[in-house]
Design an enzyme around this catalytic site. Structure first.
Site, PDB file in Angstrom:
ATOM      1  N   HIS A   1      46.337  44.237  32.006  1.00 14.89           N
ATOM      2  CA  HIS A   1      44.991  44.268  32.599  1.00 14.89           C
ATOM      3  C   HIS A   1      45.087  44.399  34.116  1.00 14.89           C
ATOM      4  O   HIS A   1      44.749  43.469  34.856  1.00 14.89           O
ATOM      5  CB  HIS A   1      44.207  43.008  32.210  1.00 14.89           C
ATOM      6  CG  HIS A   1      42.747  43.100  32.557  1.00 14.89           C
ATOM      7  ND1 HIS A   1      41.767  42.527  31.802  1.00 14.89           N
ATOM      8  CD2 HIS A   1      42.099  43.712  33.564  1.00 14.89           C
ATOM      9  CE1 HIS A   1      40.583  42.777  32.339  1.00 14.89           C
ATOM     10  NE2 HIS A   1      40.761  43.499  33.427  1.00 14.89           N
TER      11      HIS A   1
ATOM     12  N   ASN B   1      43.058  49.779  41.966  1.00 16.54           N
ATOM     13  CA  ASN B   1      42.592  49.354  43.295  1.00 16.54           C
ATOM     14  C   ASN B   1      42.367  47.853  43.393  1.00 16.54           C
ATOM     15  O   ASN B   1      42.028  47.340  44.456  1.00 16.54           O
ATOM     16  CB  ASN B   1      41.324  50.117  43.685  1.00 16.54           C
ATOM     17  CG  ASN B   1      41.680  51.486  44.239  1.00 16.54           C
ATOM     18  OD1 ASN B   1      42.630  51.619  44.991  1.00 16.54           O
ATOM     19  ND2 ASN B   1      40.942  52.502  43.842  1.00 16.54           N
TER      20      ASN B   1
ATOM     21  N   HIS C   1      37.680  51.164  48.275  1.00 17.24           N
ATOM     22  CA  HIS C   1      37.451  52.591  47.967  1.00 17.24           C
ATOM     23  C   HIS C   1      37.311  53.426  49.234  1.00 17.24           C
ATOM     24  O   HIS C   1      37.688  54.586  49.251  1.00 17.24           O
ATOM     25  CB  HIS C   1      36.222  52.760  47.071  1.00 17.24           C
ATOM     26  CG  HIS C   1      36.505  52.365  45.642  1.00 17.24           C
ATOM     27  ND1 HIS C   1      35.528  51.970  44.760  1.00 17.24           N
ATOM     28  CD2 HIS C   1      37.667  52.286  44.953  1.00 17.24           C
ATOM     29  CE1 HIS C   1      36.085  51.670  43.601  1.00 17.24           C
ATOM     30  NE2 HIS C   1      37.377  51.856  43.690  1.00 17.24           N
TER      31      HIS C   1
ATOM     32  N   ASP D   1      33.032  53.716  34.980  1.00 14.83           N
ATOM     33  CA  ASP D   1      32.317  52.737  35.811  1.00 14.83           C
ATOM     34  C   ASP D   1      30.873  52.686  35.337  1.00 14.83           C
ATOM     35  O   ASP D   1      30.170  53.700  35.357  1.00 14.83           O
ATOM     36  CB  ASP D   1      32.395  53.168  37.287  1.00 14.83           C
ATOM     37  CG  ASP D   1      31.852  52.092  38.225  1.00 14.83           C
ATOM     38  OD1 ASP D   1      30.967  51.315  37.820  1.00 14.83           O
ATOM     39  OD2 ASP D   1      32.314  52.051  39.375  1.00 14.83           O
TER      40      ASP D   1
ATOM     41  N   GLY E   1      33.366  47.867  36.011  1.00 16.92           N
ATOM     42  CA  GLY E   1      32.350  47.997  37.057  1.00 16.92           C
ATOM     43  C   GLY E   1      31.431  46.788  37.039  1.00 16.92           C
ATOM     44  O   GLY E   1      31.544  45.921  36.159  1.00 16.92           O
TER      45      GLY E   1
ATOM     46  N   GLU F   1      30.809  39.245  31.065  1.00 20.27           N
ATOM     47  CA  GLU F   1      31.312  38.727  32.352  1.00 20.27           C
ATOM     48  C   GLU F   1      30.242  37.944  33.095  1.00 20.27           C
ATOM     49  O   GLU F   1      30.522  37.240  34.054  1.00 20.27           O
ATOM     50  CB  GLU F   1      31.779  39.877  33.238  1.00 20.27           C
ATOM     51  CG  GLU F   1      33.051  40.513  32.778  1.00 20.27           C
ATOM     52  CD  GLU F   1      33.567  41.475  33.821  1.00 20.27           C
ATOM     53  OE1 GLU F   1      34.445  41.070  34.598  1.00 20.27           O
ATOM     54  OE2 GLU F   1      33.087  42.619  33.858  1.00 20.27           O
TER      55      GLU F   1
HETATM   56  C1  LIG Z   1      37.216  40.047  40.939  1.00 17.13           C
HETATM   57  C2  LIG Z   1      36.355  40.349  39.799  1.00 17.13           C
HETATM   58  C3  LIG Z   1      34.899  40.341  39.972  1.00 17.13           C
HETATM   59  C4  LIG Z   1      36.890  40.617  38.671  1.00 17.13           C
HETATM   60  C5  LIG Z   1      37.159  41.099  37.523  1.00 17.13           C
HETATM   61  N1  LIG Z   1      36.244  41.766  36.766  1.00 17.13           N
HETATM   62  C6  LIG Z   1      35.993  43.055  36.796  1.00 17.13           C
HETATM   63  N2  LIG Z   1      34.954  43.400  36.031  1.00 17.13           N
HETATM   64  C7  LIG Z   1      34.545  44.680  35.973  1.00 17.13           C
HETATM   65  N3  LIG Z   1      35.118  45.682  36.653  1.00 17.13           N
HETATM   66  C8  LIG Z   1      36.175  45.392  37.416  1.00 17.13           C
HETATM   67  C9  LIG Z   1      36.681  44.066  37.524  1.00 17.13           C
HETATM   68  N4  LIG Z   1      37.747  44.106  38.352  1.00 17.13           N
HETATM   69  C10 LIG Z   1      37.881  45.408  38.745  1.00 17.13           C
HETATM   70  N5  LIG Z   1      36.945  46.176  38.192  1.00 17.13           N
HETATM   71  C11 LIG Z   1      36.709  47.636  38.377  1.00 17.13           C
HETATM   72  O1  LIG Z   1      37.901  48.254  38.832  1.00 17.13           O
HETATM   73  C12 LIG Z   1      37.637  49.036  40.005  1.00 17.13           C
HETATM   74  C13 LIG Z   1      38.884  49.057  40.888  1.00 17.13           C
HETATM   75  O2  LIG Z   1      39.872  49.863  40.361  1.00 17.13           O
HETATM   76  P1  LIG Z   1      39.878  51.483  40.452  1.00 17.13           P
HETATM   77  O3  LIG Z   1      39.137  51.864  41.701  1.00 17.13           O
HETATM   78  O4  LIG Z   1      39.219  51.999  39.228  1.00 17.13           O
HETATM   79  O5  LIG Z   1      41.343  51.850  40.549  1.00 17.13           O
HETATM   80  C14 LIG Z   1      36.475  48.322  40.648  1.00 17.13           C
HETATM   81  O6  LIG Z   1      35.728  49.161  41.482  1.00 17.13           O
HETATM   82  C15 LIG Z   1      35.651  47.852  39.446  1.00 17.13           C
HETATM   83  O7  LIG Z   1      34.782  48.869  39.031  1.00 17.13           O
END
Ligand SMILES: CC(C)=CCNc1ncnc2c1ncn2[C@@H]1O[C@H](COP(=O)(O)O)[C@@H](O)[C@H]1O
Length: 249
Positions: free
Chosen positions: A18, A22, A68, A127, A160, A190
């Site tokens: 998991h 980013n 981002h 997303d 997202g 969540e």
């Molecule tokens: C810290 C936190 C609120 C935690 C975990 N829960 C999360 N729930 C939903 N989407 C997430 C979570 N953590 C990361 N992401 C998604 O992963 C993206 C980052 O990775 P990437 O840009 O796809 O490469 C974030 O913009 C967000 O859309």
């Protein structure tokens, strides 16, 4: 200074199932990115949540927005991907599944990490904020990757801001994804107000759940949700350990 226990745990072979690309950028890589873009006036405190620090969900998603901005070119993406993979490998991870939104992905598939001892697979991320049309396009592209990437792309991630949109609008994209053989990793429950959405998503069913923090009736979920997870044996990544001891990845 590393303790003996630190060394032991680092050397222990591990799987990481998991990781958001980013969301896995180290302090050092972030420093390089910040230096590359001084005009953005971004400080470290805007890109990280320190251990023990409390932030609201909204603040967490603000952090992703800042990241981002820093990771917005092919060069940045490649640098981040390579660093993240190397750092996981240095941490003893032998099998890594990285999730990321589609636009970031193309480059990675061609950046094989030959020099590091780690097997890396990808999940294409949808997303929620981009809605059903983009979700369907993403699934089609993920399907192409599934067929052409020689096993490197293994699934679809739904993630997202969990307060944005409704899963019912994404159901056809998710069903299509499942039907074409992509594994489904869904972030759900969540936030406490998403019971009906979680019911729908659990009926697909997903192959894995991200977080699932509010599935249990004691925190605003329901017995029916818990039943669905348990009867369908769905593993949960990073959830509430108390309620789902046997299902946590
Ligand atoms: C810290 C936190 C609120 C935690 C975990 N829960 C999360 N729930 C939903 N989407 C997430 C979570 N953590 C990361 N992401 C998604 O992963 C993206 C980052 O990775 P990437 O840009 O796809 O490469 C974030 O913009 C967000 O859309």
């Amino acid at each position: 200074m590393d303790t003996e226990a630190d060394l032991f745990y680092r050397q222990l072979p591990k799987v990481e199932l998991h990781a958001h690309l980013n969301g896995s950028v180290s302090f050092e890589t972030m420093e390089t990115l910040i230096k590359r873009k001084p005009h953005l006036n971004i400080e470290h405190s805007m890109t990280a949540i320190r251990r023990g620090q409390r932030r609201s969900l909204d603040e967490c998603f603000q952090v992703f927005k800042v990241i981002h901005q820093l990771v917005d070119s092919e060069e940045d993406i490649l640098m981040v991907a390579k660093a993240v993979i190397q750092e996981f490998a240095a941490d003893g991870v032998k099998y890594l599944e990285l999730r990321t939104h589609f636009c970031f992905l193309l480059t990675f598939i061609f950046c094989k990490q030959e020099e590091v001892d780690i097997d890396v697979r990808f999940l294409v991320a949808v997303d929620r904020r981009h809605g059903p049309v983009v979700a369907m396009e993403t699934v089609k592209l993920a399907e192409d990757f599934l067929l052409s990437s020689d096993g490197v792309v293994v699934g679809l991630d739904l993630s997202g801001d969990p307060t944005v949109g409704h899963g019912k609008d994404l159901l056809s994209a998710l069903e299509k994804s499942k039907n074409c053989g992509l594994k489904l990793a869904l972030h759900l429950s969540e936030v406490p107000s998403r019971r009906d959405e979680s019911e729908l998503l659990l009926n697909l069913p997903p192959d894995r759940i991200g977080h699932g923090t509010f599935l249990h009736p004691e925190v605003g979920g329901s017995d029916s949700l818990v039943d669905k997870v348990c009867k369908q044996n769905i593993p949960i990544g990073k959830s509430f350990p108390l309620y789902f001891q046997n299902y946590i990845l």
